[in-house]
Design an enzyme around this catalytic site. Structure first.
Site, PDB file in Angstrom:
ATOM      1  N   ASN A 160       0.870  -1.176   0.000  1.00 23.33           N
ATOM      2  CA  ASN A 160       0.000   0.000   0.000  1.00 23.33           C
ATOM      3  C   ASN A 160       0.909   1.230   0.000  1.00 23.33           C
ATOM      4  OD1 ASN A 160      -1.773   2.073   0.593  1.00 23.33           O
ATOM      5  ND2 ASN A 160      -2.248   1.348   2.677  1.00 23.33           N
ATOM      6  N   LYS A 172       0.017   4.250  -0.214  1.00 25.17           N
ATOM      7  CA  LYS A 172      -0.638   5.408   0.412  1.00 25.17           C
ATOM      8  C   LYS A 172      -0.445   6.653  -0.470  1.00 25.17           C
ATOM      9  CE  LYS A 172      -0.007   3.161   4.812  1.00 25.17           C
ATOM     10  NZ  LYS A 172       0.149   3.271   6.254  1.00 25.17           N
ATOM     11  N   HIS A 196      -9.283   1.109   5.234  1.00 26.29           N
ATOM     12  CA  HIS A 196      -7.997   1.287   5.910  1.00 26.29           C
ATOM     13  C   HIS A 196      -8.196   2.226   7.091  1.00 26.29           C
ATOM     14  CE1 HIS A 196      -3.899   2.499   6.756  1.00 26.29           C
ATOM     15  NE2 HIS A 196      -3.502   1.426   6.094  1.00 26.29           N
ATOM     16  N   GLU A 249      -6.578   4.615   8.149  1.00 23.99           N
ATOM     17  CA  GLU A 249      -6.363   6.039   7.830  1.00 23.99           C
ATOM     18  C   GLU A 249      -7.601   6.638   7.167  1.00 23.99           C
ATOM     19  OE1 GLU A 249      -2.644   5.471   5.760  1.00 23.99           O
ATOM     20  OE2 GLU A 249      -1.717   4.928   7.665  1.00 23.99           O
ATOM     21  N   GLU A 297      -4.900  -4.966  10.841  1.00 26.49           N
ATOM     22  CA  GLU A 297      -3.844  -3.969  11.025  1.00 26.49           C
ATOM     23  C   GLU A 297      -4.105  -3.179  12.299  1.00 26.49           C
ATOM     24  OE1 GLU A 297      -1.997  -2.766   6.958  1.00 26.49           O
ATOM     25  OE2 GLU A 297      -3.812  -1.596   7.241  1.00 26.49           O
ATOM     26  N   GLY A 308       3.032   2.141  10.714  1.00 24.15           N
ATOM     27  CA  GLY A 308       4.037   3.186  10.534  1.00 24.15           C
ATOM     28  C   GLY A 308       4.801   3.554  11.796  1.00 24.15           C
ATOM     29  N   SER A 331       3.826  -2.236  10.277  1.00 22.13           N
ATOM     30  CA  SER A 331       5.272  -2.325  10.471  1.00 22.13           C
ATOM     31  C   SER A 331       5.877  -3.670  10.070  1.00 22.13           C
ATOM     32  CB  SER A 331       5.636  -1.979  11.923  1.00 22.13           C
ATOM     33  OG  SER A 331       5.280  -0.625  12.204  1.00 22.13           O
TER      34      SER A 331
HETATM   35  P1  PGA Z   1       3.232   0.206   7.543  1.00 23.18           P
HETATM   36  O1  PGA Z   1       1.718   0.427   7.010  1.00 23.18           O
HETATM   37  O2  PGA Z   1       3.720  -1.072   6.911  1.00 23.18           O
HETATM   38  O3  PGA Z   1       3.978   1.411   7.037  1.00 23.18           O
HETATM   39  O4  PGA Z   1       3.160   0.117   9.009  1.00 23.18           O
HETATM   40  C1  PGA Z   1       0.854  -0.660   6.879  1.00 23.18           C
HETATM   41  C2  PGA Z   1      -0.471  -0.208   6.326  1.00 23.18           C
HETATM   42  O5  PGA Z   1      -0.979   0.849   6.728  1.00 23.18           O
HETATM   43  O6  PGA Z   1      -1.065  -0.895   5.463  1.00 23.18           O
END
Ligand code: PGA
Length: 249
Positions: A9, A11, A96, A98, A166, A172, A212
């Site tokens: 992803n 983003k 997601h 976010e 997640e 992140g 992560s």
């Molecule tokens: P990350 O994000 O691997 O940077 O922690 C995962 C995600 O949001 O899908």
């Protein structure tokens, strides 16, 4: 029986020059790797069309990061599942954290979006996960079970649904749950899928872990029985990192 899916992803990252990373991934995704794992890259929508062209013949699928639930109409700035499909997407991430946070998306919104994705013949990657406060309050399993129930499309089928667990606090941040906690919640998600869709379908649906994931922890996480792949953010931006995770699968 469940072929692992390693999904990236991107983003809100990536300009046309970033497609060089995708070409690097395509070169590294050998027939031997393709036989063992599915690979998906979800770039920003501006790159969907060139990414799909660049990935053609490589075995890498291209996906989108969100879509509108409606087929068309007066929704300025939004994109329908049909448009994403037309641009070369074969999968869409929905719900997601976010999007749930930044755009106030509810389980009902996520469910409607997933239904649109499935109706379009694409794969719906439905994201769920608890916050840090919910985990600390011992509510992670309950929160995630409720999200899975509430976000499950009415037209769900095992071939077109993927769940991505997640934990919000692991995205992140470099933090991950313990291996025991990941195993526990993935097994619980599978149990809930069986309640919703039957044991047979639940056994076929892939449940990805996200938050992560990096080359150094991928092997241990992906070795868990109910972990059928990963949804990778930061480490999906560089071909070398991402391919090391695909190799781990
Ligand atoms: P990350 O994000 O691997 O940077 O922690 C995962 C995600 O949001 O899908």
């Amino acid at each position: 029986m469940r072929k692992p899916l390693i999904a990236g992803n991107w983003k809100m990252n990536g300009l046309r020059a970033s497609l060089l990373e995708l070409s690097g991934m395509a070169r590294a995704f050998s027939p031997a790797l393709r036989a063992k794992a599915d690979m998906l890259i979800c770039p920003p929508t501006t790159l969907l069309f060139p990414a799909a062209a660049s990935a053609l013949g490589s075995g890498i699928a291209i996906g989108a990061q969100d879509c509108h639930a409606k087929e068309s109409g007066a929704h300025t700035g939004d994109l329908s599942a049909a448009m994403l499909f037309d641009a070369g997407a074969s999968a869409v991430i929905v719900g997601h954290s976010e999007r749930r946070t930044d755009h106030g998306e509810t389980d009902a919104d996520v469910k409607a979006k997933a239904e649109a994705v499935i109706a379009q013949g694409m794969l719906a990657i439905i994201c769920v996960g608890e916050t840090k406060a919910q985990r600390e309050a011992g509510k992670a399993l309950a929160v995630v079970a409720k999200q899975v129930r509430g976000s499950m499309p009415a037209n769900a089928n095992a071939a077109q649904v993927v769940i991505a667990y997640e934990p919000v606090w692991a995205i992140g941040t470099g933090l991950t749950p313990t291996i025991h906690d990941i195993a526990e919640i993935h097994a619980d998600i599978r149990k809930n899928l069986a309640r919703l869709l039957g044991k047979d379908a639940a056994g076929k649906i892939r449940i990805l872990y996200g938050g992560s994931v990096k080359p150094s922890n991928a092997k241990e996480i992906l070795a868990l029985t109910d972990v059928d792949g990963a949804l990778v953010g930061g480490a999906s931006l560089k071909a070398a990192d991402f391919m090391a995770i695909v190799e781990a699968a």
